[in-house]
Structures are given as structure tokens and as C-alpha cells.
Design a protein around this motif. Structure first.
Motif, mmCIF file in Angstrom:
data_model
loop_
_atom_site.group_PDB
_atom_site.id
_atom_site.type_symbol
_atom_site.label_atom_id
_atom_site.label_comp_id
_atom_site.label_asym_id
_atom_site.label_seq_id
_atom_site.Cartn_x
_atom_site.Cartn_y
_atom_site.Cartn_z
ATOM 1 N N GLU A 1 19.094 -65.731 16.497
ATOM 2 C CA GLU A 1 20.414 -66.343 16.729
ATOM 3 C C GLU A 1 21.063 -65.866 18.037
ATOM 4 O O GLU A 1 21.850 -66.585 18.647
ATOM 5 N N GLU B 1 21.177 -65.647 11.481
ATOM 6 C CA GLU B 1 19.944 -66.438 11.499
ATOM 7 C C GLU B 1 18.905 -65.700 12.332
ATOM 8 O O GLU B 1 19.249 -64.962 13.258
ATOM 9 N N LYS B 2 17.662 -65.998 12.045
ATOM 10 C CA LYS B 2 16.566 -65.506 12.882
ATOM 11 C C LYS B 2 16.767 -66.033 14.316
ATOM 12 O O LYS B 2 17.146 -67.203 14.478
#
Ligand SMILES: C[S@@+](CC[C@H](N)C(=O)[O-])C[C@H]1O[C@@H](n2cnc3c(N)ncnc32)[C@H](O)[C@@H]1O
Length: 220
Positions: A106, A103-104
């Protein structure tokens, strides 16, 4: 067997697949001012059989995702980590470092010892940045010239092997252009290369050649 499979075979029983040491991993933790009391989400990218993963897991709290392209290395890492007491949890992920299923923002920390060259330093550090939380830490090691005066033979060899060969100042510039603030850097000691990487690799040549000596790719 193709070239990659042979490389995995040659390296997989060694503690390290690249230069390094517990001391240098520890120094990087210190230079980056990583708080050993806090809990972090960490990715160790291009982890190999996990020498630095194990040190991180014994030193820091939280969760470590150890990423490598080759399942055989990750299997060794799992075997090794099952034998040791760690503070952080380790999970493994077989994925390419240029196509990470993260994920961005993360991660608090991205760690990568001797591995980013596989996708190129500039490409790698720019691509990985999106996975770091604001204020997150990237710890990365990269083959670099330690002087501006080099014998031509060495210059020609390394430029042929790795087009991005540059000085440390050049690498710092690439990091700054990508938006990183450089907190510190150091040069790995000769022991990191000789005692921990090249000599163990030389020692594994005999068994490797006995097994694959009639293979032209292995011989090269
Ligand atoms: C020089 S080794 C360093 C391994 C380990 N960090 C160490 O220092 O012992 C480079 C590692 O990158 C991994 N690797 C190569 N290409 C990769 C890719 N595209 N994605 C993920 N890992 C890759 C290799 O399998 C190998 O484990």
C-alpha cells in the motif's frame, strides 16, 4: 493508572517522545533519495505526538497515515497539525504496529523514528515489508551500539533492557537478511538526545511527580 497510561502522561506534552530532530529527518529523506516533488503514500509508525510527522508533512507531498497505539498522542498530533501549514495531508490511526490494517504493497514510504523496538527490530522490519510497494522506502531509527568496546555496566544494563541491542553493522545485516538494500545510515547527534528528548523529559518530571508522586509505579 497503569504503567502505560503514566508513560503517556509523562510524555504527551513534550514535542518528542524519542530522540530526533528536523535535521535528522531531513537527512534521512536526502539519504533515501526521496524526491520532494513527487507525491507519496506514507505511514509514520509509532508517531507519538508527531514531531517527525509534522516535518514530513511540511517537506513531502501526498498522504501520511500517522499510527500510534495511544489515542492521547494522536489527539495532540491533530491539535498540533491543525495549527500548521502542511503540504501533505495527515490522517491518524490508532493501531498496534504489529497488527496494521494495511493492504499489501500500500505504501511508497514507511517511516518510524524510535519506535520499532516496541515489537523488536527484526520482527518489525520483516512484518512491515509486505506493506511497501516494490522499490518502496523504509526509514527507521533504532537504538544501537556505536562501538564494539563498551563498559560492562552499560552492556549489562542495555542488554537487560533490550535483548536486540546490537551494533549498526549488526542491524544492517538484519535489514539485508530481510531483503532490504541499505541506502544509507547515520548516528543521531547528541542534541537529538539531550536537547530534544532527555532535557524536556527531565523538565516535565516536576509536574508529573507533583501529580502522581504517591503512585508507586510513577515513582519508579
Ligand atoms: C520512543 S516513542 C517515539 C515517538 C515519535 N516517533 C518520536 O520520535 O517522537 C515510541 C512510540 O511508539 C508508540 N508505541 C508503543 N508501542 C506501540 C505499538 N505496539 N503500536 C504502535 N505504537 C506503539 C508509543 O506510543 C510512542 O509514541
Amino acid at each position: 493508572m497503569n504503567e502505560f497510561e503514566l508513560m503517556v502522561h509523562l510524555h504527551r506534552n513534550n514535542k518528542r517522545q524519542g530522540p530526533g530532530s528536523d535535521e535528522s529527518t531531513n537527512l534521512a529523506i536526502t539519504l533515501a533519495k526521496i524526491d520532494r516533488e513527487k507525491s507519496y503514500r506514507i505511514a509514520d509508525i509509532g508517531c507519538g505526538t508527531g514531531a517527525q510527522t509534522m516535518f514530513l508533512a511540511k517537506t513531502l507531498k501526498g498522504d501520511i497515515i500517522a499510527v500510534d497505539l495511544f489515542e492521547e498522542f494522536l489527539e495532540k498530533l491533530k491539535e498540533n497539525s491543525a495549527k500548521e501549514n502542511t503540504i501533505a495531508n495527515i490522517k491518524t490511526l490508532s493501531a498496534s504496529m504489529d497488527k496494521l490494517p494495511f493492504e499489501k504493497e500500500e505504501f511508497d514510504i514507511l517511516w518510524s523514528e524510535g519506535a520499532v523496538y516496541n515489537i523488536g527490530f527484526k520482527n518489525g522490519i520483516n512484518y512491515w515489508k509486505e506493506f511497501l510497494k516494490p522499490g518502496g522506502i523504509l526509514a527507521v531509527s533504532e537504538l544501537s551500539w556505536t562501538t564494539n568496546c563498551r563498559p560492562k555496566e552499560l552492556e549489562d544494563f542495555w542488554t537487560g533492557e533490550y535483548a536486540e541491542m546490537d551494533t549498526i553493522a549488526g542491524k544492517i545485516r538484519v535489514l539485508e537478511e530481510a531483503g532490504y538494500k541499505v541506502l544509507g545510515h547515520f548516528i543521531l547527534s547528541d542534541d537529538c538526545w539531550l536537547d530534544n528528548y532527555y532535557n524536556p523529559l527531565l523538565n516535565s518530571h516536576k509536574a508529573f511527580r507533583e501529580k502522581f508522586g504517591n503512585n508507586e509505579t510513577a515513582e519508579r
